[in-house]
Design an enzyme around this catalytic site. Structure first.
Site, PDB file in Angstrom:
ATOM      1  N   ASP A  84       0.880  -1.160   0.000  1.00  0.00           N
ATOM      2  CA  ASP A  84       0.000   0.000   0.000  1.00  0.00           C
ATOM      3  C   ASP A  84       0.927   1.222   0.000  1.00  0.00           C
ATOM      4  OD1 ASP A  84      -2.337   1.604   0.304  1.00  0.00           O
ATOM      5  OD2 ASP A  84      -1.984   1.679   2.465  1.00  0.00           O
TER       6      ASP A  84
ATOM      7  N   ASP B 154      -0.120   5.092   1.006  1.00  0.00           N
ATOM      8  CA  ASP B 154      -0.375   6.034   2.097  1.00  0.00           C
ATOM      9  C   ASP B 154      -0.414   5.310   3.432  1.00  0.00           C
ATOM     10  OD1 ASP B 154      -0.551   8.446   0.650  1.00  0.00           O
ATOM     11  OD2 ASP B 154      -2.554   7.909  -0.033  1.00  0.00           O
TER      12      ASP B 154
END
Length: 221
Positions: A8, A10
């Site tokens: 991922d 953020d």
């Protein structure tokens, strides 16, 4: 056997959440939308498109979704360019470089827009390390729907069971597990309030992870 790592972005590689928070709440104020901290937390891991699709229906907004998205992105772009202190999260670059030296293919599967992914990857020189970059804006449903991770696996040419996901949000962990992938939950100071108990393994710092350890994790499940 784990053959690729899916990151991922953020909250895992970089903490742009404060910038997104600022952009969203500036726009919410313009639109007259009341938003609690608790309700906003439920959006983490969702794409901007899905957030505004929900808000448009909930608050009967007159603007179309594309217009709403563009306005929020304008706020974010100004904040991103003005923030000279933004850095990769501790341990992120070292882990990426170690995995790259070990010959492990890396994928990105982020709910962020392609524009935001481009800003982050350009600023921090991450393009050479990743085989594929997948943006949540290309999917009708956000995490916890597993589509984004299944697509990343397909691009890598691997079965879901050969993929390990590193996630910091409850929605992201749920999506990874729904995709049939091993998941490491990253419980950082930036993931406050996120329930990661359903991850296969949880760490508080990316420095706790090593390439050999990650590749062996699939044998634990």
């Amino acid at each position: 056997m784990i053959r690729t790592i899916i990151f991922d972005m953020d909250g895992v590689l970089v903490d742009t959440e404060p910038l997104h928070h600022d952009a969203f709440f500036r726009h919410f104020a313009e639109l007259g939308i009341p938003m609690s901290r608790e309700e906003y937390a439920t959006f983490l891991g969702s794409s901007t498109r899905n957030v505004y699709q929900l808000l448009k229906q909930q608050f009967n907004l007159t603007e179309d979704v594309e217009t709403l998205i563009q306005r929020k992105r304008e706020h974010f772009a100004r904040a991103f360019e003005a923030d000279t202190t933004l850095e990769l999260l501790p341990g992120a670059r070292a882990l990426i470089e170690e995995l790259h030296r070990a010959g492990v293919p890396l994928q990105l599967a982020s709910s962020a827009s392609k524009e935001t992914i481009g800003r982050v990857f350009g600023r921090f020189g991450l393009y050479p390390y990743f085989d594929n970059l997948v943006s949540g804006e290309d999917f009708p449903k956000s995490k916890p729907d597993p589509a984004i991770f299944l697509h990343a696996a397909a691009l890598a040419g691997l079965a879901p069971a050969e993929c390990l996901v590193i996630e910091d949000s409850a929605n992201g962990v749920t999506a990874a597990k729904a995709a049939g992938m091993y998941c490491v939950g990253y419980r950082s100071e930036h993931s406050e309030g996120q329930d990661l108990h359903h991850a296969d393994h949880v760490v508080a710092h990316l420095g706790q992870l090593k390439a050999a350890q990650l590749l062996a994790m699939g044998r634990e499940s």
